[in-house]
Design a protein around this motif. Structure first.
Motif, PDB file in Angstrom:
ATOM      1  N   LEU A 125      33.232  37.462  36.550  1.00  0.00           N
ATOM      2  CA  LEU A 125      34.467  37.671  35.790  1.00  0.00           C
ATOM      3  C   LEU A 125      34.190  38.398  34.478  1.00  0.00           C
ATOM      4  O   LEU A 125      34.944  39.281  34.065  1.00  0.00           O
ATOM      5  N   ALA A 126      33.106  38.020  33.814  1.00  0.00           N
ATOM      6  CA  ALA A 126      32.798  38.592  32.498  1.00  0.00           C
ATOM      7  C   ALA A 126      32.581  40.096  32.577  1.00  0.00           C
ATOM      8  O   ALA A 126      32.960  40.836  31.659  1.00  0.00           O
ATOM      9  N   ILE A 127      31.973  40.551  33.667  1.00  0.00           N
ATOM     10  CA  ILE A 127      31.719  41.995  33.782  1.00  0.00           C
ATOM     11  C   ILE A 127      32.795  42.716  34.578  1.00  0.00           C
ATOM     12  O   ILE A 127      32.918  43.943  34.498  1.00  0.00           O
ATOM     13  N   GLY A 128      33.604  41.974  35.353  1.00  0.00           N
ATOM     14  CA  GLY A 128      34.575  42.610  36.224  1.00  0.00           C
ATOM     15  C   GLY A 128      35.980  42.719  35.672  1.00  0.00           C
ATOM     16  O   GLY A 128      36.699  43.671  35.995  1.00  0.00           O
ATOM     17  N   ALA A 129      36.397  41.758  34.845  1.00  0.00           N
ATOM     18  CA  ALA A 129      37.762  41.788  34.316  1.00  0.00           C
ATOM     19  C   ALA A 129      37.889  42.859  33.235  1.00  0.00           C
ATOM     20  O   ALA A 129      36.947  43.133  32.497  1.00  0.00           O
ATOM     21  N   LYS A 130      39.063  43.457  33.143  1.00  0.00           N
ATOM     22  CA  LYS A 130      39.286  44.505  32.149  1.00  0.00           C
ATOM     23  C   LYS A 130      39.275  43.942  30.726  1.00  0.00           C
ATOM     24  O   LYS A 130      38.870  44.628  29.788  1.00  0.00           O
ATOM     25  N   GLU A 131      39.752  42.706  30.571  1.00  0.00           N
ATOM     26  CA  GLU A 131      39.688  42.019  29.276  1.00  0.00           C
ATOM     27  C   GLU A 131      39.219  40.599  29.483  1.00  0.00           C
ATOM     28  O   GLU A 131      39.642  39.939  30.443  1.00  0.00           O
ATOM     29  N   VAL A 132      38.362  40.119  28.587  1.00  0.00           N
ATOM     30  CA  VAL A 132      37.876  38.744  28.647  1.00  0.00           C
ATOM     31  C   VAL A 132      38.340  38.013  27.397  1.00  0.00           C
ATOM     32  O   VAL A 132      37.992  38.381  26.277  1.00  0.00           O
ATOM     33  N   PHE A 133      39.181  36.996  27.604  1.00  0.00           N
ATOM     34  CA  PHE A 133      39.598  36.103  26.537  1.00  0.00           C
ATOM     35  C   PHE A 133      38.771  34.822  26.649  1.00  0.00           C
ATOM     36  O   PHE A 133      38.439  34.389  27.753  1.00  0.00           O
ATOM     37  N   VAL A 134      38.456  34.233  25.515  1.00  0.00           N
ATOM     38  CA  VAL A 134      37.757  32.946  25.489  1.00  0.00           C
ATOM     39  C   VAL A 134      38.682  31.895  24.886  1.00  0.00           C
ATOM     40  O   VAL A 134      39.351  32.146  23.887  1.00  0.00           O
TER      41      VAL A 134
END
Length: 213
Positions: free
Chosen positions: A134-143
């Motif tokens: 998910l960290a490398i595949g999603a266009k944006e990463v929210f935490v």
């Protein structure tokens, strides 16, 4: 200092997800976001165990044991939902088909590095799951995380000391004290909760933060 609850934080994140987005909600606190997405907007939730079109948590008397998310919590399926093989689900994640993922974290660095699968401590149980994909595949990463750990240490750091999940992948961090954007100059305070101030957050985190009181 003011701290908001996880449900309140989930509401803030839900309000920031645009209509038409394909979104993965990580295991733990991020799953609460599904309960606060506006019903009038079409936001498509994906879970890595093979469901697209996931809905909010069911009422206690409406639980279907065959409908669960990646964290084995009961969920609902919205009209038009699709089920598919685990491998196809990871293909969606790795292929850049998700607009946003929301993950928990042990640490986030000022350059957007994410550490959320292990503290690296002897005997620590690793929990990789699909976070790296998910960290490398999603266009944006929210935490979505508490600002401080159980021992009072800041989860926002200059550089991560724990094993990394992804490098330079995080774009925004939602915490119980404030919301931060990750920029080329480090963390920028996007939103303060209650009577919190940038100066107070700098004292808690030990970081130089961008933003105005």
């Amino acid at each position: 200092m003011t701290r908001i609850s996880r449900d309140e934080l989930a509401q803030h994140i839900a309000a920031d997800i645009p209509e038409g987005a394909y979104v993965n909600l990580g295991i733990g606190a991020p799953t609460l976001i599904a309960n606060y997405l506006p019903a009038e907007l079409e936001i498509i939730l994906h879970t890595e165990n093979g469901l697209l079109g996931m809905g909010p948590a069911p009422a206690p008397d409406r639980v279907d044991p065959d409908l669960i998310n990646a964290g084995k919590q009961p969920v609902t399926a919205l009209p038009g939902a699709a089920y598919f093989h685990h491998a196809d689900s990871f293909g969606m994640m790795r292929g850049g088909h998700l607009d946003i993922c929301v993950l928990g974290a042990f640490q986030v660095s000022s350059t957007g590095d994410l550490a959320n699968w292990s503290t690296g401590a002897p005997g620590a149980i690793p929990a990789v799951g699909g976070a790296m994909d998910l960290a490398i595949g999603a266009k944006e990463v929210f935490v979505m995380t508490d600002l401080l750990g159980k021992s009072g240490e800041s989860k926002l750091v200059k550089s991560c000391s724990y094993p990394l999940t992804g490098v330079g992948c995080v774009s925004r961090v939602y915490t119980d004290h404030a919301v931060f954007d990750v920029t080329s100059r480090g963390f920028r305070v996007r939103q303060l909760f209650g009577d919190n101030t940038v100066a107070g957050l700098e004292e808690l985190t030990g970081l130089d933060l961008q933003g105005k009181d």
